[in-house]
Design a protein around this motif. Structure first.
Motif, PDB file in Angstrom:
ATOM      1  N   GLN A 200       0.956  -1.158   0.062  1.00 36.62           N
ATOM      2  CA  GLN A 200      -0.087  -0.119   0.119  1.00 36.62           C
ATOM      3  C   GLN A 200       0.884   1.270  -0.105  1.00 36.62           C
ATOM      4  OE1 GLN A 200      -3.040  -0.161   3.073  1.00 36.62           O
ATOM      5  NE2 GLN A 200      -3.039  -2.388   2.874  1.00 36.62           N
ATOM      6  N   ILE A 201       0.383   2.378  -0.651  1.00 40.75           N
ATOM      7  CA  ILE A 201       1.089   3.670  -0.647  1.00 40.75           C
ATOM      8  C   ILE A 201       0.400   4.382   0.353  1.00 40.75           C
ATOM      9  CG2 ILE A 201       1.835   5.471  -2.340  1.00 40.75           C
ATOM     10  CD1 ILE A 201       2.911   2.629  -3.279  1.00 40.75           C
ATOM     11  N   TYR A 202       1.353   5.389   0.810  1.00 42.98           N
ATOM     12  CA  TYR A 202       0.971   6.438   1.575  1.00 42.98           C
ATOM     13  C   TYR A 202       1.708   7.612   0.741  1.00 42.98           C
ATOM     14  CZ  TYR A 202      -0.186   9.633   5.396  1.00 42.98           C
ATOM     15  OH  TYR A 202      -0.651  10.631   6.266  1.00 42.98           O
ATOM     16  N   ILE A 203       0.871   8.671   0.495  1.00 43.53           N
ATOM     17  CA  ILE A 203       1.145   9.945   0.116  1.00 43.53           C
ATOM     18  C   ILE A 203       0.982  11.002   0.974  1.00 43.53           C
ATOM     19  CG2 ILE A 203       0.869  11.223  -2.042  1.00 43.53           C
ATOM     20  CD1 ILE A 203      -0.552   8.844  -3.386  1.00 43.53           C
ATOM     21  N   SER A 204       1.818  11.850   1.190  1.00 43.88           N
ATOM     22  CA  SER A 204       2.022  13.180   1.933  1.00 43.88           C
ATOM     23  C   SER A 204       2.077  14.334   0.905  1.00 43.88           C
ATOM     24  CB  SER A 204       3.333  13.077   2.760  1.00 43.88           C
ATOM     25  OG  SER A 204       3.396  14.358   3.543  1.00 43.88           O
ATOM     26  N   ILE A 205       1.265  15.121   0.768  1.00 41.79           N
ATOM     27  CA  ILE A 205       0.723  16.219  -0.155  1.00 41.79           C
ATOM     28  C   ILE A 205       1.004  17.666   0.762  1.00 41.79           C
ATOM     29  CG2 ILE A 205      -0.379  17.101  -1.712  1.00 41.79           C
ATOM     30  CD1 ILE A 205      -1.891  14.314  -1.846  1.00 41.79           C
TER      31      ILE A 205
END
Length: 227
Positions: A200-205
């Motif tokens: 799973q990918i975690y994306i911090s924007i």
């Protein structure tokens, strides 16, 4: 793999191939043939391509070279965008370069180093960082991807930071979310449209680049489209 997962897998393979003109299956075969782990699933490859080709991103850093390197290089092949991939294994970097050369795809700036806490050429103007390799070593000698995302979020305040295998660090997840939730500066999004138990990918924007969220939503929508 459950039937629903297989269907979504093929949806992303089809969308990737049709939209980008790159045969995803042959790309996988190239890497398997070189004894390189495929590394990224088609939904992740699709996301990477859409993000780096967007006007929002001009300077890209990847930690951990592999199939994702080929995807990113292809997406920006005829642009002036900057791309640096940082790899801890010289042998691995050579294999990745061979695949890129075979496909006649633009070769990024490949940096081989074990110094991942403050890698060379890491500048403030980085727009997007993809973490899928050895990153930071803690005091116990183990890899901390969650800590690395927190670390890079502070030293690269304007960068969108995505890291693979986020769910593999359950003891770090709660601490990350408590320390760095949807703050006044950043928003965090989980990306897993194929609904896998792993990878799973975690994306911090950063809020300065929330246009990326629309791209993510468009990528997630592929899983619901009719074949």
């Amino acid at each position: 793999m459950p039937e629903s997962h297989i269907l979504k897998y093929h949806k992303y393979v089809s969308a990737f191939t049709k939209e980008f003109g790159l045969d995803y299956t042959s790309l996988e075969e190239d890497y398997v043939g070189k004894a390189i782990s495929v590394g990224v699933y088609p939904d992740v490859s699709y996301l990477l391509y859409k993000i780096v080709e967007s006007y929002i991103v001009n300077n890209i850093v990847e930690i951990g070279s592999g199939m994702s390197t080929c995807v990113i290089s292809t997406a920006i092949d005829r642009t002036e965008k900057e791309f640096t991939t940082i790899e801890s294994s010289t042998d691995w970097a050579v294999l990745v370069r061979e695949v890129l050369e075979k496909r006649n795809i633009r070769i990024p700036n490949i940096v081989c180093t074990y110094e991942m806490r403050s890698p060379p050429l890491l500048r403030d103007n980085v727009d997007f960082m993809f973490i899928d390799g050895c990153v930071m070593i803690n005091d116990h000698g183990t890899i901390d991807r969650i800590d690395s995302c927190l670390h890079y979020s502070y030293i690269l305040p304007n960068a969108v930071i995505a890291f693979d295998d986020a769910q593999s660090f359950p003891h770090e997840i709660s601490r990350w979310l408590n320390l760095f939730p949807d703050s006044e500066n950043r928003k965090g999004i989980w990306y897993n449209p194929q609904q896998r138990d792993d990878r799973q990918i975690y994306i911090s924007i950063p809020h300065s680049k929330l246009g990326i969220e629309q791209i993510i939503n468009e990528c997630v929508a592929v899983a619901s489209k009719e074949v």
